[in-house]
Design a protein around this motif. Sequence first.
Motif, PDB file in Angstrom:
ATOM      1  N   LEU B 196       0.851  -1.183   0.000  1.00  0.00           N
ATOM      2  CA  LEU B 196       0.000   0.000   0.000  1.00  0.00           C
ATOM      3  C   LEU B 196       0.889   1.235   0.000  1.00  0.00           C
ATOM      4  O   LEU B 196       1.789   1.351   0.839  1.00  0.00           O
ATOM      5  CB  LEU B 196      -0.907   0.018   1.228  1.00  0.00           C
ATOM      6  N   ASN B 197       0.616   2.140  -0.933  1.00  0.00           N
ATOM      7  CA  ASN B 197       1.384   3.378  -1.005  1.00  0.00           C
ATOM      8  C   ASN B 197       0.904   4.409  -0.001  1.00  0.00           C
ATOM      9  O   ASN B 197       1.636   5.316   0.363  1.00  0.00           O
ATOM     10  CB  ASN B 197       1.284   3.974  -2.410  1.00  0.00           C
ATOM     11  N   ARG B 198      -0.358   4.274   0.405  1.00  0.00           N
ATOM     12  CA  ARG B 198      -0.942   5.172   1.420  1.00  0.00           C
ATOM     13  C   ARG B 198      -1.791   4.316   2.335  1.00  0.00           C
ATOM     14  O   ARG B 198      -2.414   3.359   1.894  1.00  0.00           O
ATOM     15  CB  ARG B 198      -1.862   6.212   0.757  1.00  0.00           C
ATOM     16  N   GLU B 199      -1.811   4.679   3.604  1.00  0.00           N
ATOM     17  CA  GLU B 199      -2.607   3.879   4.539  1.00  0.00           C
ATOM     18  C   GLU B 199      -4.095   4.179   4.375  1.00  0.00           C
ATOM     19  O   GLU B 199      -4.490   5.276   3.998  1.00  0.00           O
ATOM     20  CB  GLU B 199      -2.156   4.143   5.987  1.00  0.00           C
ATOM     21  N   ILE B 200      -4.909   3.168   4.644  1.00  0.00           N
ATOM     22  CA  ILE B 200      -6.367   3.317   4.546  1.00  0.00           C
ATOM     23  C   ILE B 200      -7.016   2.235   5.412  1.00  0.00           C
ATOM     24  O   ILE B 200      -6.498   1.117   5.519  1.00  0.00           O
ATOM     25  CB  ILE B 200      -6.843   3.226   3.066  1.00  0.00           C
ATOM     26  N   THR B 201      -8.136   2.591   6.032  1.00  0.00           N
ATOM     27  CA  THR B 201      -8.877   1.646   6.889  1.00  0.00           C
ATOM     28  C   THR B 201      -9.111   0.319   6.176  1.00  0.00           C
ATOM     29  O   THR B 201      -9.675   0.297   5.080  1.00  0.00           O
ATOM     30  CB  THR B 201     -10.283   2.216   7.217  1.00  0.00           C
ATOM     31  N   GLY B 202      -8.687  -0.780   6.806  1.00  0.00           N
ATOM     32  CA  GLY B 202      -8.978  -2.099   6.235  1.00  0.00           C
ATOM     33  C   GLY B 202      -7.977  -2.562   5.180  1.00  0.00           C
ATOM     34  O   GLY B 202      -8.147  -3.631   4.611  1.00  0.00           O
ATOM     35  N   HIS B 203      -6.963  -1.725   4.926  1.00  0.00           N
ATOM     36  CA  HIS B 203      -5.979  -2.049   3.882  1.00  0.00           C
ATOM     37  C   HIS B 203      -6.703  -2.439   2.578  1.00  0.00           C
ATOM     38  O   HIS B 203      -7.751  -1.870   2.279  1.00  0.00           O
ATOM     39  CB  HIS B 203      -5.013  -3.148   4.333  1.00  0.00           C
ATOM     40  N   LEU B 204      -6.163  -3.369   1.824  1.00  0.00           N
ATOM     41  CA  LEU B 204      -6.827  -3.771   0.576  1.00  0.00           C
ATOM     42  C   LEU B 204      -7.813  -4.913   0.823  1.00  0.00           C
ATOM     43  O   LEU B 204      -8.976  -4.856   0.440  1.00  0.00           O
ATOM     44  CB  LEU B 204      -5.794  -4.228  -0.474  1.00  0.00           C
ATOM     45  N   VAL B 205      -7.331  -5.963   1.463  1.00  0.00           N
ATOM     46  CA  VAL B 205      -8.089  -7.216   1.541  1.00  0.00           C
ATOM     47  C   VAL B 205      -9.430  -7.039   2.244  1.00  0.00           C
ATOM     48  O   VAL B 205     -10.470  -7.478   1.739  1.00  0.00           O
ATOM     49  CB  VAL B 205      -7.242  -8.299   2.250  1.00  0.00           C
ATOM     50  N   ASN B 206      -9.420  -6.393   3.396  1.00  0.00           N
ATOM     51  CA  ASN B 206     -10.682  -6.276   4.124  1.00  0.00           C
ATOM     52  C   ASN B 206     -11.663  -5.339   3.428  1.00  0.00           C
ATOM     53  O   ASN B 206     -12.875  -5.524   3.524  1.00  0.00           O
ATOM     54  CB  ASN B 206     -10.432  -5.845   5.568  1.00  0.00           C
ATOM     55  N   ARG B 207     -11.138  -4.353   2.731  1.00  0.00           N
ATOM     56  CA  ARG B 207     -12.028  -3.465   1.977  1.00  0.00           C
ATOM     57  C   ARG B 207     -12.672  -4.211   0.805  1.00  0.00           C
ATOM     58  O   ARG B 207     -13.872  -4.108   0.567  1.00  0.00           O
ATOM     59  CB  ARG B 207     -11.273  -2.246   1.455  1.00  0.00           C
ATOM     60  N   LEU B 208     -11.850  -4.939   0.054  1.00  0.00           N
ATOM     61  CA  LEU B 208     -12.377  -5.674  -1.101  1.00  0.00           C
ATOM     62  C   LEU B 208     -13.381  -6.730  -0.641  1.00  0.00           C
ATOM     63  O   LEU B 208     -14.436  -6.925  -1.235  1.00  0.00           O
ATOM     64  CB  LEU B 208     -11.224  -6.321  -1.875  1.00  0.00           C
ATOM     65  N   GLN B 209     -13.025  -7.400   0.449  1.00  0.00           N
ATOM     66  CA  GLN B 209     -13.900  -8.432   0.991  1.00  0.00           C
ATOM     67  C   GLN B 209     -15.215  -7.818   1.478  1.00  0.00           C
ATOM     68  O   GLN B 209     -16.292  -8.371   1.254  1.00  0.00           O
ATOM     69  CB  GLN B 209     -13.160  -9.106   2.147  1.00  0.00           C
ATOM     70  N   ALA B 210     -15.120  -6.683   2.129  1.00  0.00           N
ATOM     71  CA  ALA B 210     -16.328  -6.008   2.620  1.00  0.00           C
ATOM     72  C   ALA B 210     -17.201  -5.559   1.452  1.00  0.00           C
ATOM     73  O   ALA B 210     -18.429  -5.623   1.519  1.00  0.00           O
ATOM     74  CB  ALA B 210     -15.949  -4.811   3.498  1.00  0.00           C
ATOM     75  N   ALA B 211     -16.561  -5.106   0.373  1.00  0.00           N
ATOM     76  CA  ALA B 211     -17.327  -4.630  -0.789  1.00  0.00           C
ATOM     77  C   ALA B 211     -18.124  -5.768  -1.407  1.00  0.00           C
ATOM     78  O   ALA B 211     -19.308  -5.620  -1.733  1.00  0.00           O
ATOM     79  CB  ALA B 211     -16.388  -4.012  -1.827  1.00  0.00           C
ATOM     80  N   LEU B 212     -17.490  -6.924  -1.566  1.00  0.00           N
ATOM     81  CA  LEU B 212     -18.215  -8.062  -2.140  1.00  0.00           C
ATOM     82  C   LEU B 212     -19.331  -8.515  -1.201  1.00  0.00           C
ATOM     83  O   LEU B 212     -20.452  -8.780  -1.623  1.00  0.00           O
ATOM     84  CB  LEU B 212     -17.268  -9.232  -2.417  1.00  0.00           C
ATOM     85  N   TRP B 213     -19.009  -8.592   0.082  1.00  0.00           N
ATOM     86  CA  TRP B 213     -20.004  -9.112   1.024  1.00  0.00           C
ATOM     87  C   TRP B 213     -21.199  -8.179   1.145  1.00  0.00           C
ATOM     88  O   TRP B 213     -22.315  -8.621   1.345  1.00  0.00           O
ATOM     89  CB  TRP B 213     -19.374  -9.383   2.406  1.00  0.00           C
ATOM     90  N   ARG B 214     -20.965  -6.865   1.018  1.00  0.00           N
ATOM     91  CA  ARG B 214     -22.091  -5.936   1.125  1.00  0.00           C
ATOM     92  C   ARG B 214     -23.169  -6.292   0.097  1.00  0.00           C
ATOM     93  O   ARG B 214     -24.354  -6.371   0.422  1.00  0.00           O
ATOM     94  CB  ARG B 214     -21.639  -4.486   0.949  1.00  0.00           C
ATOM     95  N   GLU B 215     -22.750  -6.510  -1.145  1.00  0.00           N
ATOM     96  CA  GLU B 215     -23.743  -6.854  -2.162  1.00  0.00           C
ATOM     97  C   GLU B 215     -24.307  -8.249  -1.920  1.00  0.00           C
ATOM     98  O   GLU B 215     -25.503  -8.492  -2.145  1.00  0.00           O
ATOM     99  CB  GLU B 215     -23.127  -6.748  -3.563  1.00  0.00           C
ATOM    100  N   ALA B 216     -23.469  -9.162  -1.431  1.00  0.00           N
ATOM    101  CA  ALA B 216     -23.957 -10.515  -1.118  1.00  0.00           C
ATOM    102  C   ALA B 216     -25.031 -10.460  -0.038  1.00  0.00           C
ATOM    103  O   ALA B 216     -26.036 -11.176  -0.105  1.00  0.00           O
ATOM    104  CB  ALA B 216     -22.789 -11.401  -0.683  1.00  0.00           C
ATOM    105  N   VAL B 217     -24.837  -9.603   0.958  1.00  0.00           N
ATOM    106  CA  VAL B 217     -25.830  -9.428   2.023  1.00  0.00           C
ATOM    107  C   VAL B 217     -27.114  -8.847   1.446  1.00  0.00           C
ATOM    108  O   VAL B 217     -28.220  -9.329   1.708  1.00  0.00           O
ATOM    109  CB  VAL B 217     -25.279  -8.508   3.140  1.00  0.00           C
ATOM    110  N   TYR B 218     -26.960  -7.822   0.626  1.00  0.00           N
ATOM    111  CA  TYR B 218     -28.130  -7.170   0.023  1.00  0.00           C
ATOM    112  C   TYR B 218     -28.979  -8.174  -0.760  1.00  0.00           C
ATOM    113  O   TYR B 218     -30.199  -8.235  -0.600  1.00  0.00           O
ATOM    114  CB  TYR B 218     -27.660  -6.035  -0.889  1.00  0.00           C
ATOM    115  N   LEU B 219     -28.325  -8.975  -1.590  1.00  0.00           N
ATOM    116  CA  LEU B 219     -29.054  -9.916  -2.451  1.00  0.00           C
ATOM    117  C   LEU B 219     -29.765 -10.989  -1.629  1.00  0.00           C
ATOM    118  O   LEU B 219     -30.903 -11.348  -1.907  1.00  0.00           O
ATOM    119  CB  LEU B 219     -28.090 -10.562  -3.458  1.00  0.00           C
TER     120      LEU B 219
END
Lengths: 324, 324
Positions: B196-219
């Motif tokens: 990561l070139n800049r810090e961010i909440t959840g780094h990459l993996v948890n953000r990507l995982q959260a993004a997929l799961w959000r739609e999975a939860v919605y559906l």
Amino acid sequence: MEQHLQEAAAGDEAPAGVQERRRRVAVVGAGVIGAGWAAFFACKGLDVHVVDAHPGARARLDDALQRARRTLQALGGLAAEVREPVLGDDLGQAVSGADHIQEVLPEQLELKQRVYAQIEASAPDRCVIASSSSGIMPSALQAGMRHPERLVIAHPCNPPYLMPLVEICGGRETAGWAVEEAEAFYRGLGKRTVRLNREITGHLVNRLQAALWREAVYLAVNGYASVADVDRAVTEGLGARWAVCGPHEIFDLSGGELGMAGFLDKLGDAVEAWWASLGQPRLDAATRQALIDGMAQAAAGRGYPQRAQARDEGVMAQLLARPN
Amino acid sequence: MEQHLQEAAAGDEAPAGVQERRRRVAVVGAGVIGAGWAAFFACKGLDVHVVDAHPGARARLDDALQRARRTLQALGGLAAEVREPVLGDDLGQAVSGADHIQEVLPEQLELKQRVYAQIEASAPDRCVIASSSSGIMPSALQAGMRHPERLVIAHPCNPPYLMPLVEICGGRETAGWAVEEAEAFYRGLGKRTVRLNREITGHLVNRLQAALWREAVYLAVNGYASVADVDRAVTEGLGARWAVCGPHEIFDLSGGELGMAGFLDKLGDAVEAWWASLGQPRLDAATRQALIDGMAQAAAGRGYPQRAQARDEGVMAQLLARPN
């Protein structure tokens, strides 16, 4: 379709010499996906009639058949007798006597509806018409059909001869028997089907894919990590698990014996905080250019054919490795 | 670290009988992830000193070591000589003379900062301190350190001895050499690192995982498909590809020879429409209960141990099948 499945089952027990009728599929449209479907059905031992007047259709079909044959030979499931799909431009001839019709036309509602009218003039009344559409709702597709109850969406992953998934979705007027017949048809050919209970833009796959890519775009375009590293976060971590467990089960298992309830108690609030902070990029000109440049850098000079082949071989190796 | 890598390289050419110094790692905290890291380092032939006063730590370490050994034997890469991690509660002793320090404490900022002060009192000044934190930013972690420049995040996927990925991220005060040493360290042990070139909440993996799961939860929660079918849309379609190609390259390749530019021209607008329609569920009580119930139905009576084992065996089979 049920009837034919029963015939096939009866055929297994029939005395040698009694020839059971081969099932017949019409594939309407031979673009990349249509050719892939046709090749898959042919490799599964069905009689395939393809309708496409485009001069490139024959070459696409031949190419797809060659790749499908290799794929199913490797994965298992290639029929003993594979007949080449018959290609023509006579829609009525192709669909008359069909047991299943797979529509794979360009994503234009009026075009599809016009062709459905022609199909219904010749096809058996109870023959399921399955649309491969990813972008149009089944209720829109079936509006104006003589037998709207037989219209279902059956959306494959590309290429259809390799990827196991088929999404099945009926519209407001679709009959239960049509959904069930479609499911039984694809499952009988070895596909894994999922069923949408209500129609929604993008079905499941494209929505889930779009959701992941939205955050991937945000992270790359805002400079948090390179396009290559964002992709690697998926291939080296998340994807290896998602090939085995879906997103719900991943979290359920991370809750240990307490399951989803345990996971939500411990991390539900953290997940909501991540959700709140997810990016909402637009695909404006600057973003598109950043993605094009970032992807060029990630490809590091490896061209399309090389990388596409690596993808196909990787997916195949991975499907072969799965317990079944 | 660079120096020790050179020593190791020189050692390969040294006459028999000259013993090179084994590299030494301190693992601070032996919860599930800490025990997994310790087991991984031990299986890679490092001398591992674990600090944890909890009475359950020994059992967790033994269990993790047994599983890590089996895993690395199957995947390849098990060191010729594996020494059991040394477990103790003397932090100063564990980190003095360490070549690498892996902090795996609970996600409490003040606790971590207090322990860093103790670590810095005994550890060599230039020894990288790598935090496994998924939820705290590196700039927050390093605030108040005597040598903040050596603090990096090195966030693994669970279990650390199986999953290839390690996310590396420095904070505002982190030095370039610390990031590079951390990358070289994990890569030297066979890990795939992303930066990561800049810090961010959840780094990459948890953000990507959260993004997929959000739609999975919605559906799932809105009844579009069952929890099981949403998961299946991933395992039978998307996941099989994501294990091989990341989300950017998937779309780049779907653009054929025209690549990402071709994909964006053809489907960029459709993707934006999907983005606009993605769900934004909350994890309120009703949603949580729907997920718990839906997951119970999806599990269909298969218990945690059986499904967790299926996941681990599936992931291992899939990693084994990858071309390297």
